[in-house]
Design an enzyme around this catalytic site. Structure first.
Site, PDB file in Angstrom:
ATOM      1  N   GLU A   1       1.091  -1.131  -0.160  1.00  0.00           N
ATOM      2  CA  GLU A   1      -0.776  -0.436   0.136  1.00  0.00           C
ATOM      3  C   GLU A   1       0.814   1.956  -0.020  1.00  0.00           C
ATOM      4  OE1 GLU A   1      -2.887  -0.553   3.386  1.00  0.00           O
ATOM      5  OE2 GLU A   1      -4.197  -1.192   2.030  1.00  0.00           O
TER       6      GLU A   1
ATOM      7  N   GLU B   1      -5.841  -8.118  -0.722  1.00  0.00           N
ATOM      8  CA  GLU B   1      -6.442  -8.045   0.451  1.00  0.00           C
ATOM      9  C   GLU B   1      -7.735  -7.300  -0.267  1.00  0.00           C
ATOM     10  OE1 GLU B   1      -4.338  -5.203   3.245  1.00  0.00           O
ATOM     11  OE2 GLU B   1      -2.580  -5.900   2.893  1.00  0.00           O
TER      12      GLU B   1
HETATM   13  C1  BGP Z   1      -4.562  -2.855   4.748  1.00  0.00           C
HETATM   14  C2  BGP Z   1      -3.158  -3.123   5.827  1.00  0.00           C
HETATM   15  C3  BGP Z   1      -3.211  -4.862   5.924  1.00  0.00           C
HETATM   16  C4  BGP Z   1      -3.816  -4.799   6.792  1.00  0.00           C
HETATM   17  C5  BGP Z   1      -5.426  -4.131   6.513  1.00  0.00           C
HETATM   18  C6  BGP Z   1      -6.673  -3.983   6.993  1.00  0.00           C
HETATM   19  O1  BGP Z   1      -4.603  -1.303   4.555  1.00  0.00           O
HETATM   20  O2  BGP Z   1      -2.090  -2.929   4.401  1.00  0.00           O
HETATM   21  O3  BGP Z   1      -1.660  -4.908   7.339  1.00  0.00           O
HETATM   22  O4  BGP Z   1      -3.755  -4.286   8.185  1.00  0.00           O
HETATM   23  O5  BGP Z   1      -5.450  -2.688   6.230  1.00  0.00           O
HETATM   24  O6  BGP Z   1      -6.406  -2.901   8.265  1.00  0.00           O
HETATM   25  P1  BGP Z   1      -6.620  -3.125   9.853  1.00  0.00           P
HETATM   26  O7  BGP Z   1      -6.177  -3.930  10.168  1.00  0.00           O
HETATM   27  O8  BGP Z   1      -6.232  -1.419  10.620  1.00  0.00           O
HETATM   28  O9  BGP Z   1      -8.092  -3.100   9.982  1.00  0.00           O
END
Ligand code: BGP
Length: 475
Positions: A175, A373
């Site tokens: 990201e 993701e």
């Molecule tokens: C994205 C990241 C992941 C993961 C996901 C979910 O931005 O790449 O690492 O964390 O978000 O976010 P969160 O864990 O804050 O719910």
């Protein structure tokens, strides 16, 4: 019709959110280790480098470091074709600037990848996933310092050479475009390790750091292809499309600028040069970035093989009447989309937006795409009988897979794989909480760090198993 025969079904985690063992096996302190946990959706904050105490969420996470064999066996039961995780930079270079890597750290990932391959599961590896060595932040200022380019490339080279026969799929910076959404405060969401000092021009710094990261990525891609021409090396973009709130042409122009501001990184990764609107933007703002001809040459030669991206939600923007140039500012120009629901953390749920995103990327770049993701963070409850009935997660994922299928079957996009986020419950990156769960597998651990770490299948475990088994036909 349907997904390609070799479609890469799997799941995704990241080292700092799962492994724990923050100081085991010679590992150094990463930026994720010196974060406080936010609470109830509040983002985590840097703690001026206070070393982890007992309450640090990444301190032990879910101890994937000690449980990885058990967890990978569960992934294999679901039928995973691939498994995405990151290599913790500080297991390999504890302080980031050493000349020699830490053998114990290298061995851990050798064992981890061997365990995956034992079940025919392809590792998909992210090199930088919000976990750069804290020493690089403290002693060099993170990616505000051009020297971090070579530190990253050294880390990438060691990993590429060590795992060249075990890992085919790589991504450079997780990201990378998130810094365009949160440069106000240091948050774990940026790989840049920028901790802003009083009076600094944060936006200018963010763009300088982004440039150095993009050069580092391009150098790593070229190096990777020299080490193993079979490598598939992707970028990794946080895809959050920004719709115009109405058909008012002013709202449309706000959306155009928002998409520019959030996704120009993909142009540089894929085309190998900065889009004209960004060069005009830097000029208008008076940003004279340290951007050499050699850098631009590297960018041109180091373009990626595929577009990896995360997708959770979409946004909307409207013209607020204050800026005739329609320049989008994420701090004030976003507006709630009344046509979609939101999660407990306010993430707007929009499966059709995933089909839109696949089309947007494919229309712009005609490169294979990998959704690395996607998922639904929720406070899962244990039923009386100890089961976890996460039907809401099944509904969320089913709707997004249907959108993917439409993009493939109707729009003809080239989609290579899908690894839902947090395939096992892990620590939230944004808040540092355990209670925000994404997994097909429940882990007995709470926000305060209490629990047995016992793993337990949720309802979605068996559902996803038959989705994979039918190559996405049975949803
Ligand atoms: C994205 C990241 C992941 C993961 C996901 C979910 O931005 O790449 O690492 O964390 O978000 O976010 P969160 O864990 O804050 O719910």
């Amino acid at each position: 019709m349907g997904f390609r025969k070799d479609f890469l079904w799997g799941g995704a985690i990241a080292a700092h959110q799962a492994e724990g063992g923050w100081n085991k096996g010679g590992k150094g302190v990463s930026i994720a280790d010196v974060m406080t946990a936010g609470a109830n959706g509040v983002a985590r904050r840097i703690t001026d480098g206070v070393l982890p105490g007992e309450n640090y969420p990444n301190h032990e996470a879910i101890d994937f470091y000690g449980h990885y064999k058990e967890d990978i066996a569960l992934f294999a039961k679901m039928g995973f074709k691939c498994f995405r995780t990151s290599i913790a930079w500080t297991r390999i270079f504890p302080n980031g600037d050493e000349n020699k890597p830490n053998e114990e750290g290298l061995k851990f990932y050798d064992d981890l990848f061997d365990e995956c391959l034992k079940y025919g599961i392809e590792p998909v590896v992210t090199l930088s996933h919000f976990e750069m060595p804290y020493a690089l932040v403290k002693n060099y200022g993170g990616f505000r310092n051009r020297q971090c380019i070579d530190f990253f490339v050294r880390f990438a080279e060691v990993c590429f050479r060590r795992y060249k026969d075990k890992v085919k799929y790589w991504m450079t910076f997780n990201e990378i475009n998130n810094q365009a959404k949160c440069q106000d405060d240091f948050e774990p969401f940026t790989n840049s390790g920028l901790i802003y000092q009083e009076g600094e021009d944060r936006e200018a710094l963010m763009y300088q750091a982004a440039h150095y990261e993009l050069v580092a990525s391009a150098k790593a891609v070229q190096l990777g292809h020299r080490i193993n021409p079979q490598f598939q090396i992707g970028c990794m973009i946080a895809m959050t499309p920004v719709y115009p709130y109405s058909c008012d042409p002013k709202d449309m122009m706000m959306s155009v600028d928002a998409m520019h501001k959030y996704f120009w990184f993909t142009d540089v990764h894929v085309r190998g040069y900065y889009p004209s609107y960004m060069m005009k933007f830097f000029e208008r703002k008076g940003y004279h970035l340290d951007m050499t001809d050699e850098d631009l040459q590297e960018l041109k030669q180091g373009t990626v093989d595929y577009i990896g991206f995360s997708y959770y939600m979409s946004f909307a923007t409207h013209y607020s009447g204050t800026n005739p140039e329609f320049e989008f500012d994420y701090k004030k120009d976003l507006i709630k989309n009344q046509y979609v629901e939101a999660s407990d953390w306010g993430w707007q749920i929009d499966p059709i937006g995933l089909r839109y995103s696949l089309n947007w990327f494919y229309d712009h770049y005609q490169l294979p795409m990998f959704i690395v993701e996607n998922g639904f963070g929720a406070i899962d409850q244990l039923e009386e009988d100890g089961s976890i009935n996460d039907q809401y997660r099944i509904d969320y994922l089913r709707a997004h897979i249907e959108a993917m299928k439409a993009a493939v079957d109707i729009d003809g996009v080239d989609l290579m794989g899908y690894t839902p986020w947090g395939c096992i419950d892990i620590v939230s990156a944004g808040t540092g909480e355990m209670k925000k769960r994404y997994g097909f597998i429940y882990v007995d651990k709470d926000n305060e760090g209490h629990g047995t770490l016992q793993r337990k299948k949720k309802k979605s475990f068996d559902w996803y198993q038959q989705v994979i088994n039918s190559n996405g036909e049975n949803l």
